[in-house]
Design a protein around this motif. Structure first.
Motif, PDB file in Angstrom:
ATOM      1  N   LYS A  55       0.840  -1.190   0.000  1.00  0.00           N
ATOM      2  CA  LYS A  55       0.000   0.000   0.000  1.00  0.00           C
ATOM      3  C   LYS A  55       0.881   1.248   0.000  1.00  0.00           C
ATOM      4  N   LYS A  56       0.432   2.262  -0.706  1.00  0.00           N
ATOM      5  CA  LYS A  56       1.046   3.578  -0.656  1.00  0.00           C
ATOM      6  C   LYS A  56       0.187   4.447   0.255  1.00  0.00           C
ATOM      7  N   GLU A  57       0.812   5.000   1.293  1.00  0.00           N
ATOM      8  CA  GLU A  57       0.078   5.813   2.255  1.00  0.00           C
ATOM      9  C   GLU A  57       0.686   7.212   2.318  1.00  0.00           C
ATOM     10  N   PRO A  58      -0.089   8.210   2.754  1.00  0.00           N
ATOM     11  CA  PRO A  58       0.325   9.608   2.568  1.00  0.00           C
ATOM     12  C   PRO A  58       1.264  10.189   3.616  1.00  0.00           C
ATOM     13  N   HIS A  59       1.394   9.551   4.806  1.00  0.00           N
ATOM     14  CA  HIS A  59       2.071  10.234   5.910  1.00  0.00           C
ATOM     15  C   HIS A  59       3.263   9.435   6.421  1.00  0.00           C
ATOM     16  N   TYR A  60       4.484   9.786   5.990  1.00  0.00           N
ATOM     17  CA  TYR A  60       5.675   9.154   6.551  1.00  0.00           C
ATOM     18  C   TYR A  60       6.169   9.972   7.736  1.00  0.00           C
ATOM     19  N   GLY A  61       6.307   9.338   8.887  1.00  0.00           N
ATOM     20  CA  GLY A  61       6.676  10.052  10.101  1.00  0.00           C
ATOM     21  C   GLY A  61       8.127   9.921  10.511  1.00  0.00           C
ATOM     22  N   GLY A  62       8.903   9.060   9.827  1.00  0.00           N
ATOM     23  CA  GLY A  62      10.259   8.777  10.264  1.00  0.00           C
ATOM     24  C   GLY A  62      11.259   9.863   9.911  1.00  0.00           C
ATOM     25  N   SER A  63      12.450   9.725  10.474  1.00  0.00           N
ATOM     26  CA  SER A  63      13.538  10.649  10.200  1.00  0.00           C
ATOM     27  C   SER A  63      13.922  10.604   8.724  1.00  0.00           C
ATOM     28  N   HIS A  64      14.272  11.763   8.182  1.00  0.00           N
ATOM     29  CA  HIS A  64      14.793  11.825   6.822  1.00  0.00           C
ATOM     30  C   HIS A  64      16.312  11.739   6.805  1.00  0.00           C
ATOM     31  N   VAL A  65      16.908  11.653   7.982  1.00  0.00           N
ATOM     32  CA  VAL A  65      18.370  11.576   8.115  1.00  0.00           C
ATOM     33  C   VAL A  65      18.805  10.165   8.483  1.00  0.00           C
ATOM     34  N   ASN A  66      18.226   9.628   9.538  1.00  0.00           N
ATOM     35  CA  ASN A  66      18.593   8.291  10.021  1.00  0.00           C
ATOM     36  C   ASN A  66      17.693   7.252   9.381  1.00  0.00           C
ATOM     37  N   LEU A  67      18.158   6.718   8.274  1.00  0.00           N
ATOM     38  CA  LEU A  67      17.398   5.740   7.508  1.00  0.00           C
ATOM     39  C   LEU A  67      17.907   4.320   7.720  1.00  0.00           C
ATOM     40  N   ILE A  68      19.178   4.174   8.026  1.00  0.00           N
ATOM     41  CA  ILE A  68      19.797   2.862   8.202  1.00  0.00           C
ATOM     42  C   ILE A  68      20.082   2.659   9.683  1.00  0.00           C
ATOM     43  N   ASP A  69      19.437   1.674  10.274  1.00  0.00           N
ATOM     44  CA  ASP A  69      19.538   1.407  11.709  1.00  0.00           C
ATOM     45  C   ASP A  69      20.952   0.964  12.065  1.00  0.00           C
ATOM     46  N   ILE A  70      21.605   1.679  12.985  1.00  0.00           N
ATOM     47  CA  ILE A  70      22.984   1.357  13.368  1.00  0.00           C
ATOM     48  C   ILE A  70      23.070   0.595  14.683  1.00  0.00           C
ATOM     49  N   TYR A  71      21.927   0.416  15.369  1.00  0.00           N
ATOM     50  CA  TYR A  71      21.987  -0.127  16.733  1.00  0.00           C
ATOM     51  C   TYR A  71      21.736  -1.627  16.810  1.00  0.00           C
ATOM     52  N   ASP A  72      21.274  -2.238  15.740  1.00  0.00           N
ATOM     53  CA  ASP A  72      21.194  -3.695  15.678  1.00  0.00           C
ATOM     54  C   ASP A  72      20.276  -4.278  16.747  1.00  0.00           C
ATOM     55  N   LEU A  73      19.173  -3.599  17.056  1.00  0.00           N
ATOM     56  CA  LEU A  73      18.230  -4.087  18.049  1.00  0.00           C
ATOM     57  C   LEU A  73      17.104  -4.860  17.364  1.00  0.00           C
ATOM     58  N   GLY A  74      16.468  -5.754  18.120  1.00  0.00           N
ATOM     59  CA  GLY A  74      15.319  -6.488  17.617  1.00  0.00           C
ATOM     60  C   GLY A  74      15.627  -7.938  17.290  1.00  0.00           C
ATOM     61  N   THR A  75      14.588  -8.746  17.321  1.00  0.00           N
ATOM     62  CA  THR A  75      14.719 -10.160  16.964  1.00  0.00           C
ATOM     63  C   THR A  75      14.517 -10.393  15.477  1.00  0.00           C
ATOM     64  N   TYR A  76      13.945  -9.409  14.798  1.00  0.00           N
ATOM     65  CA  TYR A  76      13.805  -9.429  13.339  1.00  0.00           C
ATOM     66  C   TYR A  76      14.231  -8.060  12.809  1.00  0.00           C
ATOM     67  N   ARG A  77      14.474  -7.983  11.520  1.00  0.00           N
ATOM     68  CA  ARG A  77      14.695  -6.698  10.883  1.00  0.00           C
ATOM     69  C   ARG A  77      14.292  -6.802   9.417  1.00  0.00           C
ATOM     70  N   TYR A  78      13.964  -5.662   8.825  1.00  0.00           N
ATOM     71  CA  TYR A  78      13.784  -5.623   7.379  1.00  0.00           C
ATOM     72  C   TYR A  78      14.707  -4.562   6.801  1.00  0.00           C
ATOM     73  N   ARG A  79      15.220  -4.879   5.604  1.00  0.00           N
ATOM     74  CA  ARG A  79      16.174  -3.995   4.932  1.00  0.00           C
ATOM     75  C   ARG A  79      15.746  -3.799   3.487  1.00  0.00           C
ATOM     76  N   LEU A  80      15.954  -2.600   2.993  1.00  0.00           N
ATOM     77  CA  LEU A  80      15.579  -2.237   1.632  1.00  0.00           C
ATOM     78  C   LEU A  80      16.845  -1.883   0.848  1.00  0.00           C
ATOM     79  N   PHE A  81      17.043  -2.558  -0.282  1.00  0.00           N
ATOM     80  CA  PHE A  81      18.219  -2.354  -1.116  1.00  0.00           C
ATOM     81  C   PHE A  81      17.807  -1.811  -2.480  1.00  0.00           C
ATOM     82  N   ASP A  82      18.622  -0.922  -3.040  1.00  0.00           N
ATOM     83  CA  ASP A  82      18.438  -0.521  -4.421  1.00  0.00           C
ATOM     84  C   ASP A  82      18.682  -1.734  -5.320  1.00  0.00           C
ATOM     85  N   GLN A  83      17.771  -2.015  -6.211  1.00  0.00           N
ATOM     86  CA  GLN A  83      17.864  -3.235  -7.011  1.00  0.00           C
ATOM     87  C   GLN A  83      19.067  -3.226  -7.952  1.00  0.00           C
TER      88      GLN A  83
END
Length: 427
Positions: A55-83
């Motif tokens: 789905k495409k939704e209208p309101h992104y609330g996240g940081s525009h600077v910190n896009l790549i998580d550096i802290y390695d927290l969580g039992t799962y993660r998802y990552r987005l790569f340029d194809q």
């Protein structure tokens, strides 16, 4: 991996380089949301992803600077790569309900699926989404990968629901603040005034404790008015069932106080009316309980005498990835932590790699392990017991908001982790 380095080396040499490596937002994204809905299914030893919808939704609330998580927290993660270039564009760690269910006895004999939602800024070019789980040895392994073309006409672009929103506290642009959407569970249409009052009460209680009391200006809070057909929530152990907006229930994994919802489809559809980093579900009941999942969902009841305390505790889980520090309460989990691996949570340790944790905050005259005696009641130490285990896992203080309902707030180690999470969202 970061865990192979000492903490000081990480701060001096690695962290600045990673921070400099953050991308220019406008080069890769537009300021909208690409939402990926999927089922996470499997057994105690298997995990599989089944894609449901985009789905495409209208309101992104996240940081525009910190896009790549550096802290390695969580039992799962998802990552987005340029194809085309394979450049990492975005990453985020999280803790799903599925991961907790995997440690129950039921998971040993039965397969189940849980609805999941991944949120990231809408990409300009074709990309590859990878979902990974943290294995027993602490390393991430791939569970699922798929290519996403932002021009794909099967990406839904529906009008968001027309729910009324109460702006509880707005302090600035969403990309520069922690944005929290509060949703009402088990509030009928004529109970929305109560919902807004309950939400304001919970938020006030959070800002009465450190370090949140110093960061009120770093949060935006929204209350989205979603009515339920009936008041309350399901209490299966008492044969009570209610028709509510988000299908919450006590007795999660047969634990009476464990209050959750697995209806992430309805929850995210409702939250989509505003930008958000975190979703909090307030449940209109006087029964004690709650639940919190890192970068996923927090839930609490509102009319128990300890509801404000539970609200703060569960936000510690959901927002900062803090672990439970108690070790005597009944839980449904078995073999939750590998004692040969340093836990990812910032406030517990197996001492396998204590330099990555609060080693530098422990005084030279404080014994390790630290006895749970009155002499050390107010010091940061290494107290055996935490993460549901009496032996083999250690926590920073004798008591903390992440251990019991007694303390006024969080210990210095938890405060540090919360400060880190706030700063990450607000840059």
């Amino acid at each position: 991996m970061i865990r192979k380095w000492g903490f000081i080396s990480f701060l001096i040499f690695i962290l600045p380089q990673v921070m400099l490596a953050q991308l220019n937002f406008s080069d890769h994204f537009i300021n909208k949301v690409l939402r990926v809905d999927y089922l996470l299914t499997g057994t105690d030893s298997t995990a599989e992803v089944i894609l449901r919808q985009l789905k495409k939704e209208p309101h992104y609330g996240g940081s525009h600077v910190n896009l790549i998580d550096i802290y390695d927290l969580g039992t799962y993660r998802y990552r987005l790569f340029d194809q085309s270039s394979n450049e990492l564009l975005f990453s985020k760690g999280f803790c799903p309900v599925f991961q907790e269910w995997q440690t129950t006895d039921e998971a040993k004999v039965q397969k189940r699926g849980f609805y999941q939602v991944a949120i990231f800024p809408f990409p300009k070019k074709t990309c590859r989404l990878v979902i990974e789980e943290r294995a027993w040895d602490g390393e991430f392994t791939e569970v699922f990968s798929t290519q996403i073309d932002p021009e794909d006409y099967f990406i839904l672009e529906e009008q968001v629901p027309a729910y009324e929103v109460a702006e509880l506290s707005l302090q600035g642009l969403p990309q520069k603040k922690v944005d929290v959407v509060i949703l009402p569970e088990g509030y009928m249409a004529d109970e929305m005034d109560k919902f807004v009052a309950d939400a304001n009460r919970m938020v006030r209680s959070l800002f009465e404790v450190e370090p949140f009391s110093q960061h009120k200006e770093d949060f935006n809070w929204y209350a989205v008015k979603v009515p339920s057909v009936e008041s309350g929530t399901d209490i299966p152990g008492e044969h009570i069932y209610k028709n509510t907006a988000f299908n919450s229930h006590f007795y999660t994994f047969d634990t009476p106080r464990y209050l959750t919802s697995q209806d992430m489809l309805s929850i995210h559809d409702a939250a989509s009316v505003m930008p958000y980093d975190h979703i909090y579900l307030l449940v209109n009941t006087n029964q004690y309980g709650g639940g919190g999942f890192y970068n996923f969902l927090s839930v609490t009841s509102v009319d128990d005498r300890l509801s404000e305390t539970v609200f703060i505790h569960e936000f510690g889980h959901g927002f900062a990835g803090l672990a439970d520090e108690y070790y005597t309460s009944d839980v449904a989990y078995s073999e939750y932590y590998n004692l040969e691996v340093e836990p990812w949570e910032p406030n517990i340790t197996t001492l396998v790699d204590f330099d990555l944790k609060w080693n530098g905050m422990v005084g030279d005259n404080t014994p390790r392990p630290t006895p749970r005696t009155s002499k050390y009641r107010d010091v940061v130490g290494v107290f055996e017991g935490g993460g549901y285990l009496e032996k083999g896992i250690y926590s920073p203080v004798m008591d903390c908001r992440m251990k019991s309902n007694g303390p006024n707030g969080f210990c210095p180690v938890c405060q540090q982790a919360i400060e880190q999470a706030i700063e990450w969202h607000c840059e």
